[in-house]
Design an enzyme around this catalytic site. Structure first.
Site, PDB file in Angstrom:
ATOM      1  N   ARG A 160       0.795  -1.228   0.000  1.00  0.00           N
ATOM      2  CA  ARG A 160       0.000   0.000   0.000  1.00  0.00           C
ATOM      3  C   ARG A 160       0.830   1.282   0.000  1.00  0.00           C
ATOM      4  O   ARG A 160       0.287   2.360   0.161  1.00  0.00           O
ATOM      5  CB  ARG A 160      -1.029  -0.045   1.128  1.00  0.00           C
ATOM      6  CG  ARG A 160      -2.209  -0.973   0.752  1.00  0.00           C
ATOM      7  CD  ARG A 160      -3.291  -1.044   1.773  1.00  0.00           C
ATOM      8  NE  ARG A 160      -2.852  -1.735   2.961  1.00  0.00           N
ATOM      9  CZ  ARG A 160      -2.780  -3.057   3.084  1.00  0.00           C
ATOM     10  NH1 ARG A 160      -3.140  -3.838   2.097  1.00  0.00           N
ATOM     11  NH2 ARG A 160      -2.358  -3.602   4.201  1.00  0.00           N
ATOM     12  N   THR A 205       2.118  -5.619   4.188  1.00  0.00           N
ATOM     13  CA  THR A 205       1.500  -5.031   2.991  1.00  0.00           C
ATOM     14  C   THR A 205       1.226  -3.540   3.192  1.00  0.00           C
ATOM     15  O   THR A 205       0.984  -2.823   2.234  1.00  0.00           O
ATOM     16  CB  THR A 205       0.160  -5.723   2.651  1.00  0.00           C
ATOM     17  OG1 THR A 205      -0.702  -5.638   3.795  1.00  0.00           O
ATOM     18  CG2 THR A 205       0.371  -7.177   2.275  1.00  0.00           C
ATOM     19  N   THR A 279      -3.353  -8.361  14.226  1.00  0.00           N
ATOM     20  CA  THR A 279      -2.271  -7.747  13.455  1.00  0.00           C
ATOM     21  C   THR A 279      -2.621  -6.324  13.016  1.00  0.00           C
ATOM     22  O   THR A 279      -3.736  -6.053  12.593  1.00  0.00           O
ATOM     23  CB  THR A 279      -1.935  -8.600  12.221  1.00  0.00           C
ATOM     24  OG1 THR A 279      -3.153  -8.966  11.564  1.00  0.00           O
ATOM     25  CG2 THR A 279      -1.203  -9.863  12.629  1.00  0.00           C
ATOM     26  N   ASP A 344     -13.998 -11.900  11.893  1.00  0.00           N
ATOM     27  CA  ASP A 344     -12.979 -11.200  11.094  1.00  0.00           C
ATOM     28  C   ASP A 344     -13.273  -9.709  11.015  1.00  0.00           C
ATOM     29  O   ASP A 344     -13.029  -9.062  10.003  1.00  0.00           O
ATOM     30  CB  ASP A 344     -12.872 -11.820   9.683  1.00  0.00           C
ATOM     31  CG  ASP A 344     -11.644 -11.339   8.915  1.00  0.00           C
ATOM     32  OD1 ASP A 344     -10.718 -10.814   9.559  1.00  0.00           O
ATOM     33  OD2 ASP A 344     -11.628 -11.471   7.677  1.00  0.00           O
ATOM     34  N   ASN A 431     -13.375  -1.995   3.940  1.00  0.00           N
ATOM     35  CA  ASN A 431     -12.102  -2.678   4.166  1.00  0.00           C
ATOM     36  C   ASN A 431     -10.958  -1.663   4.150  1.00  0.00           C
ATOM     37  O   ASN A 431     -11.121  -0.565   4.643  1.00  0.00           O
ATOM     38  CB  ASN A 431     -11.943  -3.810   3.148  1.00  0.00           C
ATOM     39  CG  ASN A 431     -11.058  -4.922   3.676  1.00  0.00           C
ATOM     40  OD1 ASN A 431      -9.876  -4.705   3.951  1.00  0.00           O
ATOM     41  ND2 ASN A 431     -11.608  -6.110   3.834  1.00  0.00           N
ATOM     42  N   MET A 678       3.742 -20.540  -6.346  1.00  0.00           N
ATOM     43  CA  MET A 678       2.935 -21.664  -5.858  1.00  0.00           C
ATOM     44  C   MET A 678       3.826 -22.547  -4.975  1.00  0.00           C
ATOM     45  O   MET A 678       4.574 -23.383  -5.454  1.00  0.00           O
ATOM     46  CB  MET A 678       2.371 -22.454  -7.055  1.00  0.00           C
ATOM     47  CG  MET A 678       1.660 -23.737  -6.677  1.00  0.00           C
ATOM     48  SD  MET A 678       0.245 -23.509  -5.556  1.00  0.00           S
ATOM     49  CE  MET A 678       0.157 -25.153  -4.806  1.00  0.00           C
TER      50      MET A 678
HETATM   51 CA    CA Z   1      -8.679 -10.729   8.512  1.00  0.00          CA
END
Ligand code: CA
Length: 707
Positions: A160, A205, A279, A344, A431, A678
């Site tokens: 970000r 992030t 977090t 969440d 969000n 992956m």
């Molecule tokens: Ca979460």
């Protein structure tokens, strides 16, 4: 454990005057061959770039041509005082320039603009500096994140943005390093490992912030049950100054700092002490007068309170707003938006500091619309709740009790015995996409969504996909349609003023300007400019690239620009509305910069036709294997590959050829495609489990072919 995929004052006269003064100053300075004042004119790379400091940030309104820090100002209002682009002329907006970002996944960065240079980030924590007038690349830095780290991310390989301070550019990397770069050439000056345990699924992030002489950074990973914390490093040396853990590490200590002793009393002794979550992966704000640093904390890990803290308790400091003393890292106050979080419901969402007149008193407030669906107005001096109202449909709580400051739960909150259809979803009513506050309108512009989620503790299913009895679960509730919105919210009256609807729930952040406009981009690949008071659409510019990042504005040589990182991505749980740009166009990420009377925006190349689903191997088709495969797939694969075998951002698993299928175990367990991101799942999946997942994917492929 990879258990849950991470779903998991505008004053135009003053401004004109300032600009005039700036021009006069320029003329005067040109005569004596000195540097013009910052932010007014010079777009060439200064000899000593990125000279941002506390005084400049505190006086950011005196240089509206720059965007010095993440939210433009310490209060993170994301309001630009520039007004050259306004309601009357915004329809003439076109492209000034674009710069490729070498990415086909989500771009989330807020570009920083200082004295003619843009500093931004692409995927995999890569940093770029560009000439803000031309888009010419000045330098780039790739921190070399091991692509295998991709497995440790809930929500795409995103970043970000950077912080820029006194000639340095700071970036947090996906693999947990904080790096200081020389702003002149992008060369690393120092690099520190911020992780307390490199084996756990930590990631960074979020954008660092600089407060005083400290660079502050948190991390993500609550979906993977890590223990949250936030760290402060010396800007010059990179030395750790303080660290604040957001949750205790055990019931009885030792406690790294005194706040944890009190926090531990809110966890049951038999708690799952593997990590706990909380977090601090995104939002921060700073009030220099009160000298308080505000940090939002994340959800519980695991999500379910019943599994995490079986004896109950609020589980401090999950889903909380923390007010920290930046010198010491000590807690001044906290406010927990979601005690005992099981849904969440992070409080990591963008926080805005503003001074509002409420009931006849000027209040210094903190505004947040966390995932849980309530819009909070807090006194930012002491954390007192002033008001909280629902900004989206929310059924887990009826209201927030103003005396206790606590939500009053409904029966739908408890999913310990049976599945419940809970609103908002884990994507949140809002969000990370930043809001914006316009002092001119007094409104907060929220990139919001209406969506629900089935939580289910029964049978070890903490959440569920593909449930067919939604209607039954919904009961007689008036469930809203799943939609994305930009909502204009009055934080004093606590009510909706207007809203604009979009089909997809996952769109860009907001930017309000003194031009009487609100800008935001959408998944459909349109840049919108709306009338800030009425919501009327004044610009709908097709660019062909979906956007999730927030636009910013800057000016050079008296010319105003709007800039946005374009590239759709993020958690693959997002439902597709069917009108996303990336279904039609290549999702190649780019930085787009717009100006009045600019050029038409070139659309990306179209997506090539996909062709039929190839022949599939013959694998087990019994219901038990497929259901086991489905659950394993959802927990282990869906977060990146989409809950139904496909996402436009990664290869469509339903289109795997027989050759690929023959290598399935080598890929999933052997790590054959590790360099492509992956990773091996040998530590979490057995061969039989991998086979069940493969059988489930084959069943999806065959079902899709039959459609
Ligand atoms: Ca979460």
């Amino acid at each position: 454990m990879h258990k849950q995929p991470g779903l998991a004052t505008a004053n135009t006269t003053v401004f004109r005057l300032l600009r005039l003064l700036g021009i006069l100053a320029l003329v005067a300075l040109a005569a004596c061959d000195s540097k013009p004042p910052p932010g007014v004119a010079d777009s060439r790379s200064p000899a000593k770039p990125a000279q941002v400091d506390a005084a400049r940030v505190a006086n950011a309104d005196s240089e509206p041509g720059n965007w010095l820090v993440h939210g433009r100002t310490y209060d993170e209002q994301r309001y630009s005082p520039l007004n050259q682009i306004n309601r009357d002329n915004v329809s003439r907006l076109g492209l000034a320039w674009e710069a490729p970002m070498d990415s086909r996944r989500g771009l989330e960065a807020t570009p920083i603009v200082v004295d003619g240079i843009i500093y931004t980030t692409s995927t995999w924590s890569r940093v770029r500096a560009l000439d803000a007038r031309t888009g010419e690349l000045l330098w780039e830095h790739d921190p070399g994140v091991d692509r295998a780290w991709g497995k440790k991310l809930c929500c795409d390989v995103v970043n970000r943005g950077v912080a820029v301070w006194q000639g340095k550019v700071f970036v947090g990397t996906l693999d947990g390093y904080l790096v200081a770069l020389n702003a002149a050439d992008g060369k690393p000056l120092w690099r520190v490992d911020t992780l307390v345990d490199r084996d756990r699924f930590y990631s960074i992030t979020g954008a660092p912030r600089v407060v005083k002489d400290k660079v502050i950074i948190g991390n993500g990973g609550a979906e993977f049950e890590v223990r949250g914390y936030i760290s402060a490093y010396n800007v010059d040396s990179g030395e750790l100054d303080w660290r604040f853990f957001t949750v205790p590490g055990s019931a009885s200590g030792p406690f790294e700092h005194p706040e944890l002793e009190q926090a531990a009393t809110t966890w049951s002794p038999d708690s799952n002490w593997q990590g706990g979550g909380g977090t601090a992966w995104d939002s921060m704000a700073y009030d220099p007068e009160l000298d308080l640093l505000y940090v939002g904390t994340g959800n519980g890990g695991p999500w379910s309170h019943y599994a995490r803290s079986p004896g109950g308790g609020d589980n401090l400091y999950l889903a909380s707003i923390l007010a920290l003393r930046p010198d010491s890292g000590r807690l001044a106050w906290h406010y927990q938006t979601t005690p005992g979080d099981s849904w969440d419901y992070t409080a990591t969402q963008h926080m805005i500091l503003a001074d509002l007149e409420i009931e006849g008193r000027l209040r210094k407030v903190l505004l947040q619309a966390p995932k849980n669906g309530f819009f909070y107005v807090l006194d930012r001096g002491n954390g007192e709740l002033i008001s909280a109202e629902k900004y989206v449909f929310a059924n887990w709580a009826s209201h927030v009790d103003l005396d206790s400051g606590r939500p009053v739960l409904t029966g739908l909150a408890d999913y310990s015995e049976q599945a419940k259809y809970v609103f908002p979803s884990a994507a949140g009513g809002h969000n990370w996409q930043p809001m914006s506050y316009s002092p001119a309108t007094g409104l907060v512009y929220i990139p919001a969504r209406e969506a629900g989620w089935v939580h289910n503790e029964a049978g070890d299913k903490w959440f569920e996909f593909g449930v067919d009895n939604l209607e039954e679960l919904a009961g007689d509730q008036d469930i809203p349609p799943t939609r994305g919105y930009l909502k204009a919210w009055d934080p004093v009256a606590q009510k909706l003023v207007w809203q604009k609807e979009t089909a997809n729930i996952w769109n860009g952040g907001a930017l309000a300007t003194a031009g009487g406009l609100v800008f935001h981009g959408t998944a459909t690949g349109h840049l919108y400019a709306l009338h800030d008071q009425s919501g009327e659409v004044l610009l709908e510019l097709p660019i062909g690239t979906g956007m999730i990042a927030p636009p910013i504005s800057y000016a050079i040589d008296g010319r105003q620009y709007i800039a946005v990182m374009a590239g759709w991505g993020g958690p693959a749980f997002n439902t597709l509305g069917g009108d996303e740009a990336l279904l039609d166009f290549d999702n190649a990420g780019r930085l787009l910069v717009f100006e009045l009377d600019g050029a038409p925006v070139p659309l990306p190349p179209p997506v090539p036709p996909r062709g039929p689903i190839p022949p599939q191997p013959e694998l087990a088709t019994d219901a038990a294997t497929l259901e086991r495969g489905r659950l394993l797939y959802v927990y282990n694969c869906g977060g990146c590959h989409g809950m139904y075998g496909s996402t436009p951002m990664l290869p469509d698993l339903r289109r795997m050829t027989l050759e690929k299928h023959a290598l399935f175990q080598d890929i999933v367990l052997g790590g054959l495609l590790e360099n492509a991101g992956m990773s091996s799942f040998a530590d979490t999946l057995s061969e039989a489990e991998t086979e069940a997942i493969q059988a489930y994917i084959v069943s999806l492929a065959n079902a899709s072919r039959d459609e």
